[in-house]
Scaffold this motif. Structure first.
Motif, PDB file in Angstrom:
ATOM      1  N   GLU A   1       2.039 -16.636  27.314  1.00 48.58           N
ATOM      2  CA  GLU A   1       2.239 -17.530  25.952  1.00 48.58           C
ATOM      3  C   GLU A   1       2.420 -15.632  25.874  1.00 48.58           C
ATOM      4  OE1 GLU A   1       3.035 -19.107  22.376  1.00 48.58           O
ATOM      5  OE2 GLU A   1       2.493 -20.018  24.772  1.00 48.58           O
ATOM      6  N   LEU A   2       2.142 -14.589  25.628  1.00 47.37           N
ATOM      7  CA  LEU A   2       2.505 -13.747  24.932  1.00 47.37           C
ATOM      8  C   LEU A   2       3.623 -13.371  25.932  1.00 47.37           C
ATOM      9  CD1 LEU A   2       1.663 -10.792  23.628  1.00 47.37           C
ATOM     10  CD2 LEU A   2       0.754 -10.089  25.395  1.00 47.37           C
ATOM     11  N   ARG A   3       3.976 -13.003  27.516  1.00 44.57           N
ATOM     12  CA  ARG A   3       5.105 -13.480  27.231  1.00 44.57           C
ATOM     13  C   ARG A   3       5.651 -13.578  27.108  1.00 44.57           C
ATOM     14  NH1 ARG A   3       5.692 -13.846  34.142  1.00 44.57           N
ATOM     15  NH2 ARG A   3       5.366 -16.189  33.465  1.00 44.57           N
ATOM     16  N   LYS A   4       5.728 -15.166  26.573  1.00 40.44           N
ATOM     17  CA  LYS A   4       6.352 -15.899  25.930  1.00 40.44           C
ATOM     18  C   LYS A   4       7.188 -15.054  24.602  1.00 40.44           C
ATOM     19  CE  LYS A   4       7.422 -20.550  24.497  1.00 40.44           C
ATOM     20  NZ  LYS A   4       6.747 -21.925  23.944  1.00 40.44           N
ATOM     21  N   ARG A   5       6.031 -15.137  24.154  1.00 43.57           N
ATOM     22  CA  ARG A   5       7.040 -15.011  22.758  1.00 43.57           C
ATOM     23  C   ARG A   5       7.026 -13.610  22.615  1.00 43.57           C
ATOM     24  NH1 ARG A   5       3.459 -17.451  18.351  1.00 43.57           N
ATOM     25  NH2 ARG A   5       2.264 -19.322  18.779  1.00 43.57           N
TER      26      ARG A   5
ATOM     27  N   VAL B   1      11.950 -10.298  21.450  1.00 45.28           N
ATOM     28  CA  VAL B   1      13.332  -9.289  22.234  1.00 45.28           C
ATOM     29  C   VAL B   1      14.585 -10.187  21.774  1.00 45.28           C
ATOM     30  CG1 VAL B   1      14.477  -7.861  24.488  1.00 45.28           C
ATOM     31  CG2 VAL B   1      11.475  -8.081  22.956  1.00 45.28           C
ATOM     32  N   LEU B   2      14.219 -11.286  22.175  1.00 47.38           N
ATOM     33  CA  LEU B   2      15.151 -12.056  22.267  1.00 47.38           C
ATOM     34  C   LEU B   2      16.239 -12.183  21.260  1.00 47.38           C
ATOM     35  CD1 LEU B   2      17.850 -13.451  24.364  1.00 47.38           C
ATOM     36  CD2 LEU B   2      16.545 -15.485  23.661  1.00 47.38           C
ATOM     37  N   ALA B   3      15.210 -12.169  20.122  1.00 52.92           N
ATOM     38  CA  ALA B   3      15.919 -12.092  18.495  1.00 52.92           C
ATOM     39  C   ALA B   3      16.267 -11.343  18.125  1.00 52.92           C
ATOM     40  CB  ALA B   3      14.780 -13.004  17.651  1.00 52.92           C
ATOM     41  N   LEU B   4      15.708 -10.404  18.035  1.00 54.25           N
ATOM     42  CA  LEU B   4      15.726  -8.728  18.375  1.00 54.25           C
ATOM     43  C   LEU B   4      17.465  -8.322  18.926  1.00 54.25           C
ATOM     44  CD1 LEU B   4      15.060  -5.736  16.555  1.00 54.25           C
ATOM     45  CD2 LEU B   4      14.380  -5.115  18.809  1.00 54.25           C
ATOM     46  N   ILE B   5      17.983  -8.315  19.620  1.00 49.47           N
ATOM     47  CA  ILE B   5      18.992  -7.958  20.422  1.00 49.47           C
ATOM     48  C   ILE B   5      20.473  -9.061  20.043  1.00 49.47           C
ATOM     49  CG2 ILE B   5      20.085  -8.340  22.544  1.00 49.47           C
ATOM     50  CD1 ILE B   5      17.610  -7.769  24.034  1.00 49.47           C
ATOM     51  N   ILE B   6      19.875 -10.434  19.250  1.00 54.64           N
ATOM     52  CA  ILE B   6      20.926 -11.104  18.463  1.00 54.64           C
ATOM     53  C   ILE B   6      21.244 -10.539  17.103  1.00 54.64           C
ATOM     54  CG2 ILE B   6      21.733 -13.262  17.958  1.00 54.64           C
ATOM     55  CD1 ILE B   6      20.039 -14.688  20.062  1.00 54.64           C
ATOM     56  N   CYS B   7      20.290 -10.077  16.745  1.00 55.94           N
ATOM     57  CA  CYS B   7      19.789  -9.599  14.838  1.00 55.94           C
ATOM     58  C   CYS B   7      21.116  -8.212  15.321  1.00 55.94           C
ATOM     59  CB  CYS B   7      18.592  -9.651  14.934  1.00 55.94           C
ATOM     60  SG  CYS B   7      18.448 -11.291  14.135  1.00 55.94           S
ATOM     61  N   VAL B   8      20.718  -7.611  16.439  1.00 56.05           N
ATOM     62  CA  VAL B   8      21.488  -6.088  16.900  1.00 56.05           C
ATOM     63  C   VAL B   8      22.712  -6.200  16.583  1.00 56.05           C
ATOM     64  CG1 VAL B   8      21.621  -4.329  17.450  1.00 56.05           C
ATOM     65  CG2 VAL B   8      18.980  -5.225  16.842  1.00 56.05           C
ATOM     66  N   ILE B   9      23.527  -7.332  17.629  1.00 57.77           N
ATOM     67  CA  ILE B   9      24.664  -7.706  17.813  1.00 57.77           C
ATOM     68  C   ILE B   9      25.417  -8.363  16.862  1.00 57.77           C
ATOM     69  CG2 ILE B   9      26.709  -9.138  19.219  1.00 57.77           C
ATOM     70  CD1 ILE B   9      24.394  -9.018  21.209  1.00 57.77           C
TER      71      ILE B   9
END
Length: 59
Positions: free
Chosen positions: A11-15, A20-28
């Protein structure tokens, strides 16, 4: 003992992956609006500066 911890680690790995994916999308996404973001952030500073002075960084 590890078997009890395994579901929590999954569960920790999934979250962490989603975060990290959300952070990358926001930065882009922010790269497309950097001028607007910079103008929004620097507007109060431009108001507070004495007349005739300017910010060193130009847009």
């Amino acid at each position: 003992m590890f078997e009890d911890l395994k579901p929590h680690l999954i569960e920790l790995r999934k979250r962490l992956f989603i975060s990290v994916l959300a952070l990358i999308i926001c930065v882009i996404g922010c790269f497309g609006f950097w001028e607007f973001i910079l103008a929004f952030i620097s507007a109060p500073l431009k108001v507070a500066l004495p007349e005739g002075s300017d910010i060193i960084f130009k847009e």
